[in-house]
Write an enzyme that holds these catalytic residues in place. Structure first.
Site, mmCIF file in Angstrom:
data_model
loop_
_atom_site.group_PDB
_atom_site.id
_atom_site.type_symbol
_atom_site.label_atom_id
_atom_site.label_comp_id
_atom_site.label_asym_id
_atom_site.label_seq_id
_atom_site.Cartn_x
_atom_site.Cartn_y
_atom_site.Cartn_z
ATOM 1 N N ASP A 26 0.782 -1.248 0.000
ATOM 2 C CA ASP A 26 0.000 0.000 0.000
ATOM 3 C C ASP A 26 0.815 1.301 0.000
ATOM 4 O O ASP A 26 1.806 1.404 0.721
ATOM 5 C CB ASP A 26 -0.849 0.114 1.271
ATOM 6 N N GLU A 199 -10.585 -2.499 4.551
ATOM 7 C CA GLU A 199 -9.212 -2.032 4.741
ATOM 8 C C GLU A 199 -9.065 -0.667 4.079
ATOM 9 O O GLU A 199 -9.796 -0.333 3.143
ATOM 10 C CB GLU A 199 -8.209 -2.973 4.053
HETATM 11 C C1 FRU Z 1 -3.909 -3.658 2.691
HETATM 12 C C2 FRU Z 1 -3.275 -4.024 4.032
HETATM 13 C C3 FRU Z 1 -3.672 -3.044 5.107
HETATM 14 C C4 FRU Z 1 -2.555 -3.163 6.092
HETATM 15 C C5 FRU Z 1 -1.364 -3.382 5.187
HETATM 16 C C6 FRU Z 1 -0.342 -4.326 5.742
HETATM 17 O O1 FRU Z 1 -3.202 -4.180 1.604
HETATM 18 O O2 FRU Z 1 -3.625 -5.339 4.390
HETATM 19 O O3 FRU Z 1 -4.940 -3.309 5.660
HETATM 20 O O4 FRU Z 1 -2.384 -2.026 6.884
HETATM 21 O O5 FRU Z 1 -1.866 -3.914 3.976
HETATM 22 O O6 FRU Z 1 0.745 -4.440 4.858
#
Ligand code: FRU
Length: 464
Positions: A26, A199
């Protein structure tokens, strides 16, 4: 399927951000500060697999050329550094000094998720708050992450707001100082999935064509049941009063930002100081089946300027890729005609103007002479259909376009293995696969009843 192994780094994308090495997912903490776009990102510096998450860091003036900066935050006694926001605390309400940048992020300690703070003067060097974590979940809640924090400045007062992904819901919080948070509202977006885990929520303001400000909320949904829709980013237009988001139509399902398979965790730099709002997202390279080994895995999408456009009286989110100038070639094709093949290379944007007539239709074939694989993109009526070769079968995906869109432009961006297809008023479609890994050829065939204009723009490493 080709398994050509390019030398490390030789096939690095030109228009898409990649980490120097290691893993990327992300985008995080997007903020414009003193003329620079800061991009933080989920990063494992030690491996090309997910895990050991840090915040990597890069900066850019134009969203095209990125400068890598040292890692911003590393895991500590409270756990891994998951996704979150960076805010500029101009008034110093958080006690870290007026003008500080403050990161609000999730600490993940073996699945125990809590929100924490770090602060910085310049965006490069970060100090974690010694009172971390600042927000823990109630008993029984595990998924409690990805804070999106904003300043609310209204006639009714000023405070900080947070929207957090909590299991299948979005929870809203308020705070005077970023350190102590009070839960203010709960919200469930209308999504095509049943009980998805949510998320990476986002919340930002855009101006529509009439000059009116509207709020846009985005969220990612991952399915918890077999056989349903896939993980996607969704958006809705509405209002935000500093407490809770209310969609214009609370019963209308949220729309997908992208109908491809690779794009996830989209997030936006706010509109500020005359600059447009721009989103960027993670393109998941675990879906690349070429077998090409690279020192890095995961790239960002091409940055996308965001706008609201009215279709049939309703505001819709539209995205336009941010692209630099490049060497261009143009041609017009009449109905039934195929344009001479364009040599598009490894990094190109193909823009097709379809005009206003309802009988507009076009077919684009992206051909890789090395592997003899072809991707077909067809705009016919109000549908954009993409057929991609894969190891198993041609994979087909579709986006519906808004029938009330009067002008239609197809824009295809290929860059060393990624493909992003944009069409006015529809969701984009993004993939990471073989497209453009070797120099590709583009064939444009006018299968409609009106002339079609095409422009191909190309970039090479020494001419960006
Ligand atoms: C989304 C996610 C988020 C989390 C991060 C961990 O891709 O799962 O929810 O904060 O990636 O890498």
């Amino acid at each position: 399927m080709s398994t050509s192994h390019a030398p490390p780094g030789a096939d690095r994308p030109l228009l898409h951000f990649t980490p120097p090495s290691g893993w990327l997912n992300d985008p995080n903490g997007l903020v414009r500060h003193r003329g620079l776009y800061h991009l933080y990102f989920q990063h494992n510096p030690d491996s090309t697999d997910w895990g050991n998450l840090h915040w990597g860091h890069a900066v850019s003036r134009d969203l095209v050329r990125w400068e890598h900066r040292p890692i911003a935050m590393a895991p500590d006694e409270h756990g891994l550094i998951f996704s979150g926001t960076t805010v500029a605390d101009d008034r110093g309400t958080s006690g870290f000094g007026a003008g500080s940048l403050v990161a609000v992020f999730t600490h993940d300690d073996g699945g125990r998720q809590r929100q924490s703070l770090a602060h910085s003067d310049d965006g490069d060097t970060w100090s974690k708050f010694d009172g971390n974590p600042v927000l823990s979940p109630p008993a029984g809640i595990r998924n409690f992450r990805d804070p999106k924090v904003r300043r609310h400045d209204g006639d009714d007062g000023s405070w900080w707001t947070m929207v957090l992904a909590v299991e299948t819901e979005l929870w809203f919080f308020t705070s005077a100082d970023l350190r102590s948070w009070t839960r203010s509202a709960t919200f469930r977006p209308v999504l095509p999935h049943r009980d998805p885990i949510l998320e990476v929520p986002d919340l930002f303001v855009l101006r529509d064509e009439t000059g009116e400000d509207r709020w846009v909320a985005m969220v990612c949904a991952i399915p918890t049941r077999e056989g349903g829709p896939e993980a996607r980013v969704f958006w809705a237009v509405g209002d935000f009063d500093g407490v809770v988001f209310s969609p214009l139509d609370p019963t209308e399902p949220w729309r997908a930002l992208d109908d491809g398979v690779a794009l996830y965790a989209a997030m936006a730099w706010d509109r500020a100081d005359g600059a447009d709002a721009v989103a960027i997202a993670w393109l998941d390279e675990r879906l690349d089946t070429t077998g090409i080994q690279r020192p890095w895995r995961g790239r960002m999408s091409v940055p996308r300027r965001l706008d609201l456009r009215r279709f049939g009286g309703r505001p819709r989110l539209v995205q336009q890729p941010v692209l630099p100038d490049g060497e261009t070639e143009r041609c017009t094709t009449r109905p039934g005609e195929r344009a001479p093949t364009f040599a598009a290379g490894r990094c190109a944007a193909i823009a097709v103007e379809l005009g206003v007539d309802q009988r507009r239709s076009v077919e684009l074939r992206l051909h890789d002479p090395e592997t003899a694989l072809t991707t077909t993109i067809r705009v016919q009526g109000d549908v954009v259909a993409i057929e991609r070769p894969s190891e198993r079968a041609p994979a087909t995906s579709r986006s519906a376009l808004d029938p009330s869109s009067d002008e239609r432009t197809l824009l295809v961006v290929v860059d060393h293995g990624s493909l992003e297809v944009f069409c006015d008023g529809g969701a984009s479609q993004s993939f990471v696969g073989w497209e453009g890994t070797s120099p590709i050829e583009v064939e444009v065939t006018n299968i409609g009843a009106t002339p079609v204009r095409t422009e191909v723009r190309r970039w090479t490493a020494d001419r960006l």
